[in-house]
Design a protein around this motif. Structure first.
Motif, short mmCIF file in Angstrom:
data_model
loop_
_atom_site.label_atom_id
_atom_site.label_comp_id
_atom_site.label_asym_id
_atom_site.label_seq_id
_atom_site.Cartn_x
_atom_site.Cartn_y
_atom_site.Cartn_z
N GLY A 1 57.31 36.46 4.33
CA GLY A 1 57.62 36.58 2.50
C GLY A 1 58.81 38.01 3.53
N ALA A 2 59.56 38.72 2.34
CA ALA A 2 59.86 39.94 2.55
C ALA A 2 58.59 41.57 2.63
CB ALA A 2 60.35 40.60 2.12
N GLY A 3 57.23 41.13 3.55
CA GLY A 3 56.26 42.00 4.08
C GLY A 3 55.44 42.38 2.67
N VAL A 4 54.56 40.59 2.45
CA VAL A 4 53.74 40.36 1.67
C VAL A 4 52.43 40.47 2.39
CG1 VAL A 4 52.72 38.58 0.29
CG2 VAL A 4 55.22 39.39 -0.35
N ARG A 5 51.34 41.37 2.02
CA ARG A 5 50.37 41.50 3.40
C ARG A 5 49.31 40.22 2.17
NH1 ARG A 5 49.19 45.86 6.22
NH2 ARG A 5 50.87 47.67 5.18
N LEU A 6 49.07 39.45 3.68
CA LEU A 6 48.00 38.21 3.84
C LEU A 6 46.91 38.27 4.56
CD1 LEU A 6 51.23 35.58 3.65
CD2 LEU A 6 50.05 35.95 1.59
N THR A 7 46.46 37.33 4.47
CA THR A 7 44.84 36.88 5.11
C THR A 7 45.36 35.13 5.88
OG1 THR A 7 43.31 38.47 4.32
CG2 THR A 7 42.77 36.83 6.09
N ARG A 8 46.10 35.27 7.25
CA ARG A 8 46.10 33.79 7.76
C ARG A 8 44.52 33.58 7.88
NH1 ARG A 8 51.72 33.44 9.24
NH2 ARG A 8 51.96 33.12 7.06
N VAL A 9 43.91 31.88 7.41
CA VAL A 9 42.99 31.68 7.99
C VAL A 9 43.00 30.46 8.76
CG1 VAL A 9 40.60 31.24 7.22
CG2 VAL A 9 41.99 32.78 5.69
N ILE A 10 44.16 29.81 8.32
CA ILE A 10 44.63 27.89 9.05
C ILE A 10 45.94 29.17 9.67
CG2 ILE A 10 45.21 25.90 9.08
CD1 ILE A 10 42.56 25.65 6.63
N GLY A 11 46.48 28.21 10.72
CA GLY A 11 47.01 28.64 11.36
C GLY A 11 47.50 29.77 12.06
N GLY A 12 46.61 30.55 12.21
CA GLY A 12 46.94 31.30 13.50
C GLY A 12 46.45 30.77 14.68
N PRO A 13 45.36 32.21 15.86
CA PRO A 13 45.26 31.15 16.76
C PRO A 13 43.79 30.64 16.70
CG PRO A 13 46.44 33.54 17.13
CD PRO A 13 46.39 33.48 15.94
N SER A 14 43.11 30.87 15.78
CA SER A 14 42.03 30.23 16.26
C SER A 14 41.38 29.03 15.08
CB SER A 14 40.57 31.63 15.70
OG SER A 14 40.64 32.94 15.91
N LEU A 15 42.64 28.92 14.30
CA LEU A 15 42.36 27.80 14.39
C LEU A 15 44.17 27.26 14.17
CD1 LEU A 15 41.07 25.13 12.99
CD2 LEU A 15 40.34 25.96 10.81
#
Length: 283
Positions: free
Chosen positions: A21-35
């Motif tokens: 978004g406009a800089g919202v901090r998140l933790t991406r669990v699915i959708g990254g290189p690991s999964l």
């Protein structure tokens, strides 16, 4: 009649810090290189902060086509608007299951200037036959989400799927989803039977759990996702701190996936058409 085979943890993944978004901090669990995905699930983001600067800019207008977004608010307030005239307010404990279908443009903006903002967004793929369906919403306030106590010290919010005959309000025949928010008191355990053939994961966001039985038992810590497999009988047990986790399962689509940014289609041609349609104002 034999018991279902026990579920095993196939692997665990820890999410990666990112922003959207406009800089919202998140933790991406699915959708990254690991999964990258877990058919039919394309993305899982956890957001959780009490720092207004981490979320106040929100998610200004952006498009989607070809999949569904599921937003589950634990804390905080988020206003949703789209270009078809739909609007709603997500409050603590509420759920929005949005079918983007053929396309829409929407925004998700915080309705608070301080305090805790915490929750999850999950992306669920749509089968090819449904990718160009009309957009629609399933929105439920917290009082419309049933809560059951299937065992001593165990509380389950049933968002989708069924627990002890109690069904959640979300319906999606294509993937027949299960979405449970499970709270276990200290040293308590619960066994749940997953639908046969579904892909499933558990994500722990408070405390820690042990998944599986006897020699196959495996500890899953806070902010770890466990990819589940091997059977349908899922045994969960909490440690001394108790635990809270989401359990999500869905029927895999087993179709080709072509994705870029906010568009998820089956072929490169369909993906390119999505960009053209968006740029020409056809969403």
């Amino acid at each position: 009649m034999s018991l279902p085979e026990p579920v095993r943890v196939q692997r665990t993944i820890r999410g990666m810090p990112t922003s959207d978004g406009a800089g919202v901090r998140l933790t991406r669990v699915i959708g990254g290189p690991s999964l990258p995905d877990l058919d039919p699930f394309l993305l899982l983001d956890e957001f959780g902060t009490d720092r207004a600067e981490d979320y106040i800019a929100g998610f200004p207008e952006h498009p989607h086509r070809g999949f569904e977004t599921v937003t589950y608010m634990l804390d905080g307030r988020m206003r949703h608007r789209d270009n078809h005239g739909n609007e709603g307010l997500l409050t603590p404990g509420s759920v929005q299951w949005m079918t983007a279908g053929r396309g829409l443009v929407h925004s998700e903006m915080p309705e608070q200037e301080s305090g805790q903002m915490r929750g999850f967004q999950l992306w669920v793929n749509l089968p090819a036959r449904d990718k160009m369906t009309d957009p629609k919403y399933q929105e439920f306030a917290p009082e419309r989400i049933p809560v059951v106590q299937p065992a001593d010290g165990v509380e389950v919010k049933v968002i989708a799927g069924t627990v002890d005959g109690t069904a959640g309000p979300i319906a999606q025949p294509a993937t027949d989803p299960v979405y449970l928010d499970i709270s276990l008191e200290a040293d308590r355990a619960w066994t749940y039977t997953l639908p046969e053939g579904h892909n499933a994961f558990a994500y722990v966001f408070e405390g820690g759990v042990t998944v599986g039985e006897q020699d196959a038992a495996r500890d899953v810590a806070r902010q770890e996702l466990a990819v589940l497999g091997g059977g349908e009988r899922l045994h969960l047990s909490a440690g001394r701190e108790g635990a809270r986790l989401i359990l999500v399962a869905g029927r895999p689509l087993r179709e080709p996936v072509m994705r870029h940014g906010p568009f998820v289609m089956n072929t490169r041609q369909e993906l390119m058409q999505a960009f053209v349609d968006f740029q020409e104002g056809r969403f």
